[in-house]
Design a protein around this motif. Structure first.
Motif, PDB file in Angstrom:
ATOM      1  N   GLU A  44      37.264 -69.873 -90.614  1.00 43.67           N
ATOM      2  CA  GLU A  44      37.315 -70.862 -89.202  1.00 43.67           C
ATOM      3  C   GLU A  44      36.215 -71.535 -88.831  1.00 43.67           C
ATOM      4  O   GLU A  44      36.478 -72.009 -88.061  1.00 43.67           O
ATOM      5  CB  GLU A  44      38.713 -70.878 -89.330  1.00 43.67           C
ATOM      6  CG  GLU A  44      39.760 -70.922 -89.770  1.00 43.67           C
ATOM      7  CD  GLU A  44      41.490 -70.089 -89.814  1.00 43.67           C
ATOM      8  OE1 GLU A  44      41.223 -69.500 -88.151  1.00 43.67           O
ATOM      9  OE2 GLU A  44      42.302 -70.441 -90.105  1.00 43.67           O
ATOM     10  N   ALA A  45      35.880 -69.996 -88.127  1.00 48.53           N
ATOM     11  CA  ALA A  45      34.461 -70.194 -86.829  1.00 48.53           C
ATOM     12  C   ALA A  45      32.725 -70.364 -88.362  1.00 48.53           C
ATOM     13  O   ALA A  45      32.720 -72.151 -87.131  1.00 48.53           O
ATOM     14  CB  ALA A  45      33.981 -68.841 -86.379  1.00 48.53           C
ATOM     15  N   CYS A  46      32.806 -70.317 -88.887  1.00 47.94           N
ATOM     16  CA  CYS A  46      31.896 -71.503 -89.660  1.00 47.94           C
ATOM     17  C   CYS A  46      32.275 -72.874 -89.784  1.00 47.94           C
ATOM     18  O   CYS A  46      31.662 -73.572 -89.152  1.00 47.94           O
ATOM     19  CB  CYS A  46      31.827 -70.854 -90.694  1.00 47.94           C
ATOM     20  SG  CYS A  46      30.486 -69.008 -91.188  1.00 47.94           S
ATOM     21  N   LYS A  47      33.368 -73.436 -90.364  1.00 51.04           N
ATOM     22  CA  LYS A  47      33.387 -74.657 -90.219  1.00 51.04           C
ATOM     23  C   LYS A  47      33.876 -74.902 -89.404  1.00 51.04           C
ATOM     24  O   LYS A  47      33.438 -76.549 -88.931  1.00 51.04           O
ATOM     25  CB  LYS A  47      35.009 -74.404 -91.246  1.00 51.04           C
ATOM     26  CG  LYS A  47      35.977 -76.037 -91.427  1.00 51.04           C
ATOM     27  CD  LYS A  47      36.704 -75.551 -92.014  1.00 51.04           C
ATOM     28  CE  LYS A  47      37.426 -76.868 -92.640  1.00 51.04           C
ATOM     29  NZ  LYS A  47      38.461 -78.136 -91.851  1.00 51.04           N
ATOM     30  N   ALA A  48      34.214 -74.722 -87.669  1.00 55.64           N
ATOM     31  CA  ALA A  48      34.274 -75.329 -86.680  1.00 55.64           C
ATOM     32  C   ALA A  48      33.145 -75.713 -86.482  1.00 55.64           C
ATOM     33  O   ALA A  48      32.954 -77.163 -85.981  1.00 55.64           O
ATOM     34  CB  ALA A  48      35.231 -74.981 -85.698  1.00 55.64           C
ATOM     35  N   TRP A  49      32.586 -74.412 -86.429  1.00 51.37           N
ATOM     36  CA  TRP A  49      31.244 -74.977 -85.770  1.00 51.37           C
ATOM     37  C   TRP A  49      30.002 -76.158 -86.861  1.00 51.37           C
ATOM     38  O   TRP A  49      29.654 -76.365 -85.576  1.00 51.37           O
ATOM     39  CB  TRP A  49      29.948 -73.377 -85.889  1.00 51.37           C
ATOM     40  CG  TRP A  49      28.950 -73.186 -84.992  1.00 51.37           C
ATOM     41  CD1 TRP A  49      28.436 -73.022 -83.901  1.00 51.37           C
ATOM     42  CD2 TRP A  49      27.553 -74.016 -84.947  1.00 51.37           C
ATOM     43  NE1 TRP A  49      27.263 -73.354 -83.503  1.00 51.37           N
ATOM     44  CE2 TRP A  49      26.348 -73.202 -84.649  1.00 51.37           C
ATOM     45  CE3 TRP A  49      27.309 -74.620 -86.695  1.00 51.37           C
ATOM     46  CZ2 TRP A  49      25.219 -74.123 -84.672  1.00 51.37           C
ATOM     47  CZ3 TRP A  49      25.923 -75.383 -86.680  1.00 51.37           C
ATOM     48  CH2 TRP A  49      24.631 -74.496 -85.497  1.00 51.37           C
ATOM     49  N   ALA A  50      30.491 -76.035 -87.593  1.00 50.19           N
ATOM     50  CA  ALA A  50      29.544 -76.875 -88.258  1.00 50.19           C
ATOM     51  C   ALA A  50      29.556 -78.058 -88.243  1.00 50.19           C
ATOM     52  O   ALA A  50      28.943 -78.968 -88.111  1.00 50.19           O
ATOM     53  CB  ALA A  50      29.746 -76.774 -90.028  1.00 50.19           C
ATOM     54  N   GLU A  51      31.991 -78.116 -87.705  1.00 50.71           N
ATOM     55  CA  GLU A  51      31.625 -80.003 -87.475  1.00 50.71           C
ATOM     56  C   GLU A  51      31.041 -80.232 -86.036  1.00 50.71           C
ATOM     57  O   GLU A  51      31.181 -81.446 -85.625  1.00 50.71           O
ATOM     58  CB  GLU A  51      33.652 -79.986 -87.879  1.00 50.71           C
ATOM     59  CG  GLU A  51      33.877 -79.457 -89.438  1.00 50.71           C
ATOM     60  CD  GLU A  51      36.029 -79.645 -89.004  1.00 50.71           C
ATOM     61  OE1 GLU A  51      36.021 -79.130 -88.045  1.00 50.71           O
ATOM     62  OE2 GLU A  51      36.069 -79.487 -89.625  1.00 50.71           O
TER      63      GLU A  51
END
Length: 417
Positions: A83-90
């Motif tokens: 979730e942290a990686c996904k949110a940062w990428a977005e």
């Protein structure tokens, strides 16, 4: 020279491996390997949204996250990292995909790294000590890829790099001999601190018969457990009730619950009178929670704030969670890569813990919102405890060579499996 020779051998091996399978398995998100039905929708959604976010993106970062032995629905290490990686990428216009290895093995995790690189990843985030073998084998093979390894320490890397003959004392070895330090950032966490906070809080909140259910008896789990014991002991001493507090201690031998572990927890809650159990090991919380529901017992979560998932079994089941700052670590490392500051991370093996008197700024903490504060331990009391730990007035040992000496009674059952 030794690293370059290993890299050349691995490179040749990979070429023949890909030729043998026709390269057809190098698909984003490991779709061919995915067998967990609950994870499949999140996997497709993650890949699709990441692809959409990358359109017209200003960032040239292509981020991949690989799960260890779990998946992105474990409500623990993997899910928080995902979730942290996904949110940062977005938020930063970067491409993001995650991969789930087709089995729980070093070979499968290495294959997922190969898949990620073949898919264009230039940043790979790997949560958990199980990725030590991938760091040793893959970092030299892919020098242009930046690896962010969460919860992987020097001892983990030395164990895989040295192999037979390793004495389990990383201080006796030069860890840099076993991987490419130029493209790897690794960190561990001071789990003993958040474990301490959880044990301290439990006793202050009125619980007198405590339990610790670990997953596998690996260093991170043991630090959580021994910290928990220290915190409960110190709280009992402050209250003058050391003779009234008792702790049952066991590891399940795995990171998921099952009938055997639930049966052991049934005995703890139902027969021994245990009131609260710190379930420390990914999905192993299910066994503690199932048993707690039957007796109005309570549970303490781990790694992330597990109240949202544990409380689905019964409202108010989770008293608190001993958390690691996984999201903060991911954000800090990815920010550094984005800002061209990789040199500040490369080759480091940080041990992350307290950085502030502000509880929410630390890499180890309890959740401010979901913890069940009470008269015995208020949010202000917690802030005061954090201040004392940060200042060094409260000493917490990270020694895991033996169970801490305590004034309260601790019964260590070893491992269920």
């Amino acid at each position: 020279m030794r690293k370059r020779i290993i890299a050349m051998v691995l490179s040749v091996t990979m070429v023949f491996s890909l030729a043998a399978c026709g390269g057809s398995d190098a698909q984003p998100s490991g779709d061919a390997a995915q067998t967990d039905e609950a994870a499949a929708p999140a996997e497709s959604e993650g890949a699709d949204e990441a692809a959409g976010a990358s359109e017209g993106a200003s960032s040239d970062m292509n981020i991949a996250m690989i799960t260890d032995s779990g998946d992105i629905t474990d409500q623990s290490f993997n899910q928080t990292t995902y979730e942290a990686c996904k949110a940062w990428a977005e938020s930063n216009g970067a491409q993001f995909t995650y991969y789930k290895p087709d089995s729980d093995s070093d070979e499968a995790r290495n294959a997922s790294v190969d898949q990620a690189v073949a898919g264009g990843a230039n940043v790979i985030v790997m949560p958990g000590y199980m990725f030590a073998a991938a760091i040793v084998a893959q970092s030299g093979l892919y020098p242009d890829v930046k690896f962010v390894a969460l919860d992987v320490g020097a001892g983990d890397i030395c164990e895989k790099g040295v192999g037979e003959g390793y004495d389990y004392n990383p201080d006796n070895w030069n860890v840099a001999d076993y991987y490419n330090t130029d493209n790897v950032y690794s960190c561990t966490y001071q789990e003993e601190i958040s474990g301490y906070m959880a044990g301290y809080a439990a006793v202050k909140l009125g619980y007198r018969h405590l339990g610790f259910l670990g997953g596998m008896s690996v260093p991170a789990v043991t630090r959580f457990g021994y910290g928990y014991v220290q915190g409960a002991n110190d709280a009992a001493k402050e209250l003058g009730i050391t003779g009234e507090v008792e702790i049952e201690y066991v590891c399940g031998g795995q990171f998921y619950g099952d009938a055997d572990i639930t049966a052991a927890m049934d005995t703890w809650y139902g027969t021994k009178g245990v009131e609260i159990v710190f379930a420390c090991g990914g999905g192993i919380y299910t066994s503690a929670a199932e048993a707690a529901v039957k007796t109005d017992g309570k549970v303490i979560g781990v790694d992330s704030d597990q109240a949202p998932v544990i409380d689905q079994m019964k409202e108010g089941l989770t008293v608190t969670s001993a958390m690691k700052g996984l999201s903060a670590t991911v954000n800090t490392a990815l920010d550094g890569i984005r800002d061209g500051k990789w040199s500040e991370f490369a080759g480091k093996i940080d041990n992350l813990g307290m950085v502030s008197e502000n509880p929410e700024e630390n890499f180890v903490q309890l959740p401010m919102e979901s913890t069940q504060w009470g008269d015995g331990f208020t949010q202000d009391d917690y802030k005061a405890l954090v201040k004392e730990i940060y200042s060094g007035n409260v000493k917490i040992s990270n020694d895991i060579s033996a169970m801490p000496s305590t004034d309260v009674k601790v019964t260590d059952y070893g491992s269920i499996k």
